[in-house]
Scaffold this motif. Structure first.
Motif: not given
Length: 369
Positions: A60, A110, A134, A176, A223, A253, A255-256, A318, A333
């Motif tokens: 991520p 996150l 995600f 998560q 992950y 979504q 994520n980071s 991603s 999110t």
């Protein structure tokens, strides 16, 4: 080695007792109405220096690793330290470090963590986005597939209901990985605490693989690229993958992200604009040279060539194309965090996200990649 460094999932393990402790810590440090102590790097001077930390050296946060490896921080006249990066493996630790000024920026955290940190420090602002999908998979054993007669192409409902009564390996039941299972069960009216057993199997790939191989668990919620590692070893298959489009509700979504205190951003505007531009260059590099980016990920995480190649296609998709935070991804999110119980209240987008700094930093700027 990779998953010894991959501590990401503990980042959302903000249980009520922990949150109370963090609140007490923050209340104590703010006694008498005084402001937070100044950062060791100096809030008073826009000196192009930032003390940074990340959740983990993991997928991520690949844009951070690319910016470091390719020298993009230096290209923008910015000094970040320590390198490769300071690690803050839990949400309370990152929260305390940001709040106290022990670090200037969470260059990799996150969004769900930022939600939580903002509840105890309203001065926190999200500056930019890194990963806009995600990256967690549900991976199952060959035995599971044989017993259920299902495959990765089966319906999501059938796959989730096949997990009822099963033992599912996670890094943390309150992080998560556990939240992802809870979310999937919630979609079909199931309570994960009653319908399945979450088993903490550790945070490294060898422990996860061993748990599935020996039958200690029937499935894993981990992950990437753990799912790819399972597949390349012939032990099972990736069963449910948001990155593959298996969970439409999670599409896009956020994520980071990277975030800091608003007071510091105001004190060092040029420094933070340089950070945004460096991250824009890293994101552009990932999109233009995905194979080279995955090699950089290998350098820091020590995943093998076969696993890296298998994960590259989905991972590339991603990452964000721009650091400017997408409000729709923020809302996706937010819905995930509320439904899993990770947070009870979500700050409005305009309250938590600083879009002005990123927009100003990128005005007229084209990443020279």
């Amino acid at each position: 080695m990779y998953w010894q460094q991959q501590r990401l999932l503990t980042r959302c393990s903000f249980s009520l007792p922990t949150l109370i402790l963090v609140l007490i810590l923050f209340a104590t440090s703010a006694c008498g109405g005084t402001s937070s102590p100044p950062s060791p790097s100096g809030h008073s001077q826009d000196n192009m220096r930032l003390k940074v930390a990340v959740d983990s050296l993991s997928a991520p946060f690949l844009p951070d690793l690319v910016a470091l490896d390719k020298g993009y921080f230096q290209v923008q006249g910015l000094t970040v330290y320590p390198t490769p990066f300071q690690l803050e493996p839990t949400s309370p630790q990152m929260a305390e470090a940001i709040h106290s000024g022990a670090i200037d920026v969470a260059v990799g955290g996150l969004l769900t963590e930022a939600f939580l940190v903002s509840q105890v420090d309203p001065d926190v602002k999200v500056l930019g986005q890194l990963q806009v999908a995600f990256p967690n998979d549900i991976t199952v054993s060959n035995k599971f597939l044989q017993q259920t007669g299902l495959s990765e192409s089966s319906s999501l409902e059938a796959k989730v209901k096949a997990l009822v009564g099963k033992k599912i390996g996670v890094i943390s039941s309150t992080g998560q990985t556990g939240a992802f299972v809870s979310y999937l069960f919630h979609l079909f009216g199931l309570d994960v605490n009653k319908a399945a057993t979450l088993v903490a199997v550790g945070n490294n790939v060898s422990a996860a693989v061993a748990a599935l191989k020996t039958g200690r668990v029937d499935a894993l919620s981990f992950y990437k690229p753990v799912g790819e590692a399972i597949e390349t070893q012939g032990l099972g298959r990736i069963f449910i993958s948001p990155l593959r489009g298996d969970v439409p509700q999670m599409q896009g979504q956020l994520n980071s992200v990277f975030y800091a205190k608003a007071s510091l951003i105001r004190a060092k505007p040029n420094t933070f604009k340089a950070l945004v531009r460096a991250m824009a260059m890293a994101l552009a590099f990932i999109q233009k040279y995905p194979d080279q980016a995955i090699r950089i990920l290998q350098k820091y995480t020590h995943i093998d060539d076969k696993t890296a190649t298998a994960a590259a296609q989905h991972l590339r998709a991603s990452y964000a194309s721009t650091p400017i935070v997408n409000e729709q991804g923020y809302n996706v999110t937010a819905n995930f965090a509320l439904q899993t119980g990770a947070v009870k209240k979500i700050p409005p987008f305009s309250t938590l996200v600083d879009t002005q700094t990123a927009a100003q930093a990128l005005q007229g700027f084209t990443p020279p990649i």
